[in-house]
Structure formats: C-alpha cells, structure tokens
Write a protein that holds these residues in place. Structure first.
Motif, PDB file in Angstrom:
ATOM      1  N   SER A   1       1.782   8.896  -6.685  1.00 18.76           N
ATOM      2  CA  SER A   1       2.101  10.243  -6.399  1.00 18.76           C
ATOM      3  C   SER A   1       3.153  10.931  -7.521  1.00 18.76           C
ATOM      4  O   SER A   1       2.825  11.927  -7.838  1.00 18.76           O
ATOM      5  CB  SER A   1       2.458  10.578  -5.050  1.00 18.76           C
TER       6      SER A   1
ATOM      7  N   GLU B   1       0.918  -1.070  -0.163  1.00 16.12           N
ATOM      8  CA  GLU B   1      -0.089   0.119   0.095  1.00 16.12           C
ATOM      9  C   GLU B   1       0.929   1.272  -0.182  1.00 16.12           C
ATOM     10  O   GLU B   1       0.584   2.155  -0.680  1.00 16.12           O
ATOM     11  CB  GLU B   1      -0.912   0.078   1.397  1.00 16.12           C
ATOM     12  N   GLU B   2       1.849   1.123   0.831  1.00 15.63           N
ATOM     13  CA  GLU B   2       2.846   2.403   0.865  1.00 15.63           C
ATOM     14  C   GLU B   2       3.570   2.786  -0.535  1.00 15.63           C
ATOM     15  O   GLU B   2       3.721   3.572  -1.032  1.00 15.63           O
ATOM     16  CB  GLU B   2       3.952   2.320   1.830  1.00 15.63           C
TER      17      GLU B   2
ATOM     18  N   GLN C   1       0.983   3.812  -3.200  1.00 15.82           N
ATOM     19  CA  GLN C   1       0.871   5.606  -2.778  1.00 15.82           C
ATOM     20  C   GLN C   1       1.993   6.294  -3.448  1.00 15.82           C
ATOM     21  O   GLN C   1       1.740   7.342  -3.867  1.00 15.82           O
ATOM     22  CB  GLN C   1       0.633   5.639  -1.404  1.00 15.82           C
TER      23      GLN C   1
END
Length: 414
Positions: A170, A162-163, A166
């Motif tokens: 971005s 998930e990190e 993300q």
C-alpha cells in the motif's frame, strides 16, 4: 564534498547501534554536509554532538506503543499474533509512515537534496523517501540477511507476513515506488542494495553467516574517549576499587528487582555497584524501596558517561541493548546479559557464543544465577582474556572512520 542525511527514530538509543552518531561526526569532521533528521526529543543530544538537526513532525516510529491489552483470556495463538502485530505497528503503521515519508521528501525544499541517506534499520519512511528522491540508502548498525522461506514460517508468522506485505504494498502504491530498499519475500524488511554497516566483527554473527548478503560490511569499534572531567562521585571512589556497571539502558528500565539483585551479586564478589536506572519516571515510593534494597556501597544514578565508567569496570550486568553491548565489548570486559525485549535476546545469545560472558533469563535471575555468574566471570581468566582479544579484533577493523570511508565510496560509486 557530499551531502548526507542521517535519519533515526526519535529515541536516544537509536543514535548508537555501536557507532551511528559517531560516523556522522567523522563525516562532518572531513568536511561533508551532514544533517540529522528525526523528531524533537533527540534534538539536544544531536546538536550537542556538533551536527545540524532537521526536525520532522512525524518519523513513522510508533512510540510509546499503546498499552498492552490483557491477553490472559486469549488463546495462545491469538496472544502471540497480537505481540507480533504490535511489533510490526512500531515500524510500519501505515498512516504514520506515509506522513513521515512525505515530511522527509519535503525537506528537500528547505535544506536541499542529499547525495545519500543513512538510516537506522527500522525507519520505513527513510527507505521509502530514499527511493522517492532517487538517492542511495545505507543502513547503519544492522545486517542485510536473506528473507525467510515461507515454508519455514509458523502459521501465526504467515498471518503476520500477509499483513506486512499488504501494508508495504500500500505504501509503495501511494508513492509510486517499486520498493528497491526492501526485501520482497515473506517477511518484508529494509534492505539497502548498496551498504549495511555493522559495528561488530564477522565472527560476532557466526551463526548467521549462511543468511548474510554481500552488501554487509564490518567495521568493529574502539573504546570511547572523552575530554570531560570525571564527575565528583566517581573521583570519590578510590582508583584501586573495581566497579560493576548495572544498567537496563534508556528504554525498558522498569525492572527494579533486577537492579537490586544485580547490585547484591556485584557487591558480594567485591565490586562497587554502579546502578544506572535511566530517566524514565519511577514512582517515588518504588524508588525509595529500591534505594533501601541496594547495598550501601552502591552508587545510584540516572545516567553515566560510559567512557568514564567502563575503564574502571571489572564486570557489566546489562540488558543486551546493542549500544551497551558494543561499548562493553570494545573495553574487553566480561558481561552478564539479561535480555528484556526486542533485539536484546540476539545480543545475549552472541555474548555467550563468543565466550565473553553469560546469557541469563529472568528465571535465572530469580533463582540466584546472577551471583553464581558474577563469581564465575570474576575468577575465569579465560573469559577475561577472550573479552580482551575480542576488543582488540573490534579495534583492528577501524570503527566509525572505516564506516565513513565506506559511505564515501558508496557516494563515489552511485
């Protein structure tokens, strides 16, 4: 002739991967316009190899990493997560990657747009910049493999996934990109849709065959040669005396106990230990303690030219860095690998699977397995022949000239 940018982290070890820098040299020799793009710490080795160097103030590679926090009071899951995040930070710290990507894009105004970018596998900024500049990307030294199935991830890996998603999302948004040079599953990684060059053989990755993608190409490699004369210390060793090279590469070099134990193992099987400790600072008192602990026949050095030393070696005891492992394989020498970090565990595992040496743990080393392993490898003619056969297979695939052929084909088909 084509214009190539080769981009790497500013670490000497990231020039290798089995033939990365040599491939750039082949292309230049063929008349192509080749520029190496990275940070200042590797300017000298790049320029001394005859290549043009374009420095950028930031490559997006976080090095050295921040000091390791004390994990003794953490629960095991949080401690593991911290290690994963620190690894992710090394190649995908958002603000550093954003800055590095812009630096690469801005180089066009200074030296002109490339026809292709060739990168090491961990330069996120290179993959982003290639898409932003609309030029094909090739990855040198690392396989393209299918993304891991989210169902097979452990909970801590899912959190890291998930990190990762993300962060990369971005970065895509910031530069207006689709992420054509990345995988899009649970574990984002750099994946060129065009070409991944491995400087090994398909059989070296036999256990990974099911996950391999079709853009992988295998070019093997040949023993390095040099026109430089042998150093005095090597000439002073009689030619009939066999050597054992002992090294931890250029980065994770602080395990002084390893050097001592390995040197004694080599000495006891009749080899002269050549201990190479790198150039990272060592406390003078610790170095003196190491010197006192080594056998008297040992040569202790900061650096050696492998093309000088390996032809005289009967055994190599090392850490499993890709460049070192590759060089030893091309010379057909049995090896013992004691992995310390990063991808070294994979190399150690493959050495054992290919039956060209042994994969030892730190626990094995502390329990005397280096001596036991050295005795076995020195006596085992089957392992020695297997190592020679593997070297012959590596040479048959063509090495950096074959890699250069593939890059020229990529350009012509883009």
């Amino acid at each position: 002739m084509a214009k190539f940018w080769f981009i790497s982290a500013p670490l000497f070890s990231h020039l290798d991967w089995g033939g990365f820098l040599k491939t750039a040299q082949v292309l230049k020799h063929r008349g192509h316009d080749v520029t190496w793009v990275s940070g200042e710490p590797i300017r000298n080795p790049v320029e001394s190899s005859g290549l043009a160097f374009a420095p950028i103030a930031e490559t997006g590679w976080l090095w050295p990493p921040p000091p390791q926090p004390d994990v003794s009071q953490m629960n095991p899951q949080d401690a593991v997560m911290l290690r994963y995040v620190r690894a992710l930070d090394t190649w995908m710290t958002e603000d550093l990657v954003r800055l590095a990507t812009q630096h690469i894009i801005d180089l066009v105004a200074e030296i002109g747009k490339p026809d292709a970018i060739v990168t090491d596998a961990f330069l996120t900024a290179a993959a982003l910049a290639a898409e932003a500049l609309d030029v094909p990307l090739a990855v040198a030294g690392w396989l393209a493999t299918a993304d891991m199935n989210e169902e097979h991830l452990f909970p801590v890996q899912k959190r890291l996934s998930e990190e990762s998603i993300q962060r990369i999302s971005s970065l895509y948004a910031h530069f207006g990109l689709q992420g054509v040079n990345f995988s899009h599953g649970a574990t984002p990684s750099i994946i060129s849709p065009h070409l991944h060059i491995s400087y090994f053989t398909p059989g070296w990755y036999l256990a990974d065959t099911a996950a391999m993608l079709e853009q992988n190409a295998f070019v093997g490699g040949k023993p390095a040669t040099t026109r430089q004369p042998e150093p005095d210390w090597l000439q002073a060793i009689p030619a009939e005396k066999p050597l054992a090279l002992i090294t931890l590469g250029s980065t994770f070099t602080g395990d002084l106990g390893f050097f001592s134990w390995a040197a004694h193992a080599a000495h006891r099987v009749g080899l002269i230990p050549i201990v190479v400790i790198g150039t990272n600072p060592i406390d003078p008192a610790d170095k003196q303690e190491l010197i006192a602990a080594l056998p008297k026949t040992t040569r202790l050095l900061n650096w050696v030219n492998l093309a000088h030393v390996l032809p005289r070696c009967k055994l190599v005891i090392q850490h499993g860095g890709m460049g070192t492992t590759h060089a030893v394989l091309t010379h057909g020498i049995p090896q013992m690998v004691v992995p310390h970090a990063a991808d070294q565990r994979g190399q150690a595992k493959r050495v054992a699977e290919a039956k060209v040496g042994l994969n030892l743990s730190a626990h094995d080393v502390r329990n005397g397995k280096l001596l036991e392993g050295a005795r076995a490898l020195i006596k085992d003619e089957r392992v020695q022949q297997t190592a020679r056969d593997f070297a012959a297979e590596m040479a048959s695939l063509g090495g950096p000239p074959a890699a250069a052929d593939l890059l020229e084909e990529m350009i012509s088909g883009a």
